[in-house]
Design a protein around this motif. Structure first.
Motif: not given
Length: 708
Positions: A496-521
């Motif tokens: 679930x952690x892998x699938x949820x945090x990847x948050x795949x989209x039609x146009x994938x955005x690679x933003x490490x800062x948003x990734x880490x903040x979302x992981x903390x949340x």
């Protein structure tokens, strides 16, 4: 090592190897089917330009199961929960479009109610409540600042979830399906063959109390497991749906016959202990034709149909032998004991015949028209425990919502969403604190793996096929762990952690800062759910709930004594079995709590059924006006004693039953009521039962064992 040992070893080794390979194949088949469903759903979601393909993909992980029927059942209830949650979200947003505080209060209350509702069920109906809360959160929270967008949000979430459910259902039904109907058929055969063989082998008479306790636990597990399987199989198999009424009837007749069987052997054991050997041996002789009728290979096929004429002959033999055997007795007490046992034995053989007849109808190649008898399996729910789950989840959501508002945290919505999922999902298990922390560790590991996957693998590939190749190994690790009993919770968190945090989209955005903040949340949300189980411990598995369930079980005697008669037999049996199965699942086998539960369950089953049969006979008989008050008083005092057992209540119940017996004995036309009253009296005076703790030490307790 002897030659015989050498001859035996290779087959045993081969058997172990074959079973190991079969289990490994089952695990990897599950992994492959889940991966197919996961990536096919993502591809379709992107082709349909859905806003959040990751939601649809996560759905396939949540409903994943080895059995096709389980996937379909889980999907059905997830769809119901999704639709209910979306409807609730629209209503909440429409009611408080400009009032954030009231909006969060209403949403928290709805999520809490859904978590409470989830604790009232032991199958996938529970999951529908969890999804009702979760869907309301994922629909309503993103549009908290844009109320008109709730319709688009709800439609998007419904489309994504239903797509994931549809793809999972199709994949599991087409790709090497593992049918639940085969499991159900095997369970029905095992239940039937075990019970019939047990009855056949017990016709010698006395049965050790420990043997009876173990048999009772087996009967309880068989009945509850069978109902849980039936409720899932009807989603995958048209024949199972057509036979659903027969399956319920088969299970209810099994519970009725097993209760009468236990009462019969308790009676014989009591007579043996009281040195009433002549009455006991005469009953065993009367019992013998049943063993002869069941002396046939008990396995699959047409055995039930073959047993029916044999049981019919045994029943006629019992009725023919009853009078001669009774005439062979001269002692008044022996005659009375024999009459009580013979009446119980005839009731048992009638119920056994009905059970075998239900089995024969299930074995018929064509669906037979259902009888006029309609039954259902009632559950023993505890609404106070559900209220506790509602309070805990509501307070958790309110606390997170207040923190979100006060801190203006941009990703507070992610924390609330994760807390919603796990607060509801783990409210139904006995040890949610430990499981939540295990899932949390798995979730953290899954997010770490997702960071590596997203920023070191996916950034190097182009196109959907390469995306599948890049993600599949990471997801497969979690899926394999989900199939391990020891690592199942950790694996669920990883996937679930892998699938949820990847948050795949039609146009994938690679933003490490948003990734880490979302992981903390997300970790904060998971942590809040875990802490909530520490601050307000769940009722499930607690000593408090076990005491309440035991009180509810004892209260079944009051139900038998006072509830309306229509459908009472079925309700009494199913609730008893469900309550016992709940408490057994939450207590350590062989512990004092477990043994006390079994002892009370045996007493409640025997006394409750005797009272139900007594009331049915009272309803059919033309009772003298002077007699009814004594019978009513006996029923009332027994109900009150079982509801709140103590020594004074025991004496009142014992004396009221003795008075009712004496009163019935004065009226010739209603002597058949004595059989039920004597059975209740003997249960009350059983020095080895759980009721012995309330008996006075005066000699009177022994003197009146066989008094009329």
């Amino acid at each position: 090592m002897s030659a015989s040992d050498l001859a035996i070893t290779p087959p045993a080794t081969r058997q172990v190897v074959v079973e190991t390979l079969r289990e490994e194949a089952s695990v990897w088949l599950f992994v492959v089917k889940t991966l197919i469903a996961f990536f096919l759903t993502g591809w379709l979601a992107m082709r349909f330009a859905l806003p959040a393909p990751s939601t649809a993909m996560l759905t396939t992980v949540i409903v994943a199961n080895r059995q096709s029927g389980m996937v379909l059942a889980k999907s059905f209830y997830r769809a119901i929960g999704t639709l209910a949650g979306a409807t609730a979200a629209i209503a909440i947003v429409a009611s408080f479009p400009q009032q954030r505080d009231l909006f969060l209060v209403a949403l928290s209350l709805w999520i809490g109610l859904c978590a409470g509702g989830a604790t009232l069920y032991r199958n996938f109906k529970s999951y529908a409540f969890v999804l009702g809360g979760y869907t309301a959160a994922i629909v309503a929270i993103p549009v908290i600042d844009n109320p008109p967008g709730v319709f688009d949000s709800s439609w998007a979430r419904i489309s994504e979830v239903l797509l994931g459910l549809a793809v999972s259902g199709v994949v599991n039904d087409v790709v090497f399906p593992s049918r639940m109907r085969d499991v159900l058929r095997r369970a029905a055969r095992e239940q039937f063959s075990h019970f019939v063989a047990f009855v056949r082998d017990s016709t010698r008479g006395r049965m050790a109390r420990e043997t009876m306790e173990n048999a009772h636990l087996r009967f309880v597990r068989d009945a509850v497991t069978f109902e849980d399987l039936r409720s899932s199989v009807i989603f995958e198999d048209a024949e199972a749906r057509a036979r659903s009424g027969h399956l319920r009837l088969f299970n209810q007749r099994f519970m009725a016959a097993s209760t009468s069987f236990q009462s019969l052997h308790h009676l014989i054991n009591r007579l043996k202990r009281a040195h009433r050997d002549l009455a006991a041996d005469t009953l065993v002789r009367l019992y013998a034709p049943i063993g002869a009728a069941l002396d046939a290979p008990i396995d699959a096929g047409v055995v039930a149909r073959e047993l029916l004429p044999r049981l019919a002959t045994a029943r006629e033999s019992l009725r023919a032998q009853r009078s001669p055997l009774r005439a062979s007795l001269t002692d008044t007490q022996d005659i009375r004991d024999f009459d009580t046992g013979a009446s119980l034995l005839l009731r048992f053989v009638d119920e056994l015949y009905a059970y075998v007849d239900a089995a024969a109808s299930l074995q018929a190649p064509r669906v037979i028209a259902a009888s006029g008898e309609r039954v259902r399996f009632d559950r023993g729910n505890d609404f106070l425990g559900a209220g506790l789950a509602t309070l805990r989840t509501t307070l958790t959501m309110l606390a997170l919502g207040a923190f979100w508002i006060c801190s203006a945290w941009p990703l507070g919505s992610s924390a609330m969403l994760l807390a919603t999922v796990f607060a509801g999902l783990f409210a139904t298990i006995p040890n949610p604190t430990r499981v939540t922390w295990m899932v949390m560790l798995g979730y953290l590991s899954g997010m770490a793996a997702a960071f590596v996957c997203e920023f070191f693998v996916l950034t190097q590939v182009d196109g959907y096929p390469l995306l599948v190749i890049g993600i599949a190994p990471f997801l497969a690790i979690g899926l394999v762990m989900m199939m391990s009993k020891r690592l199942a919770s950790y694996g669920l968190g990883w996937a679930m952690g892998l699938a949820y945090i990847l948050a795949l989209k039609n146009v994938q955005v690679y933003d490490p800062a948003h990734f880490i903040n979302d992981a903390i949340a997300q970790v904060v949300g998971l942590g809040a759910a875990a802490v909530s189980f520490v601050v307000i411990p769940p009722a499930i598995g607690s000593a408090w709930l076990r005491r309440r369930q035991l009180a509810r079980l004892r209260g079944q005697v009051a139900l038998a004594a006072e509830a309306p008669l229509p459908g009472l037999r079925h309700r009494f049996e199913s609730v008893n079995h469900d309550l016992v199965s709940q408490v057994v699942a939450q207590t350590e086998p062989g512990s004092a709590d477990s043994r006390a539960l079994i002892a009370w369950a045996l007493a409640v089953h025997e006394t409750g059924r005797a009272l139900i049969e007594l009331r049915h006979d009272m309803a059919r008989a033309d009772l003298p006006t002077t007699l009814r008050p004594y019978l009513t008083e006996a029923l009332r005092t027994l109900a009150r004693f079982y509801e709140k057992p103590d020594a004074p209540g025991y004496l009142l119940a014992r004396d009221a039953v003795a008075t009712a017996i004496a009163s019935v004995g004065e009226h010739e036309g209603v002597r058949h009521l004595l059989d039920h009253l004597h059975l209740v009296r003997m249960a009350l005076l059983d020095g080895e039962s759980v009721l012995a703790a309330y008996m006075p030490n005066a000699p009177l307790a022994k003197e009146i064992v066989h008094a009329s």
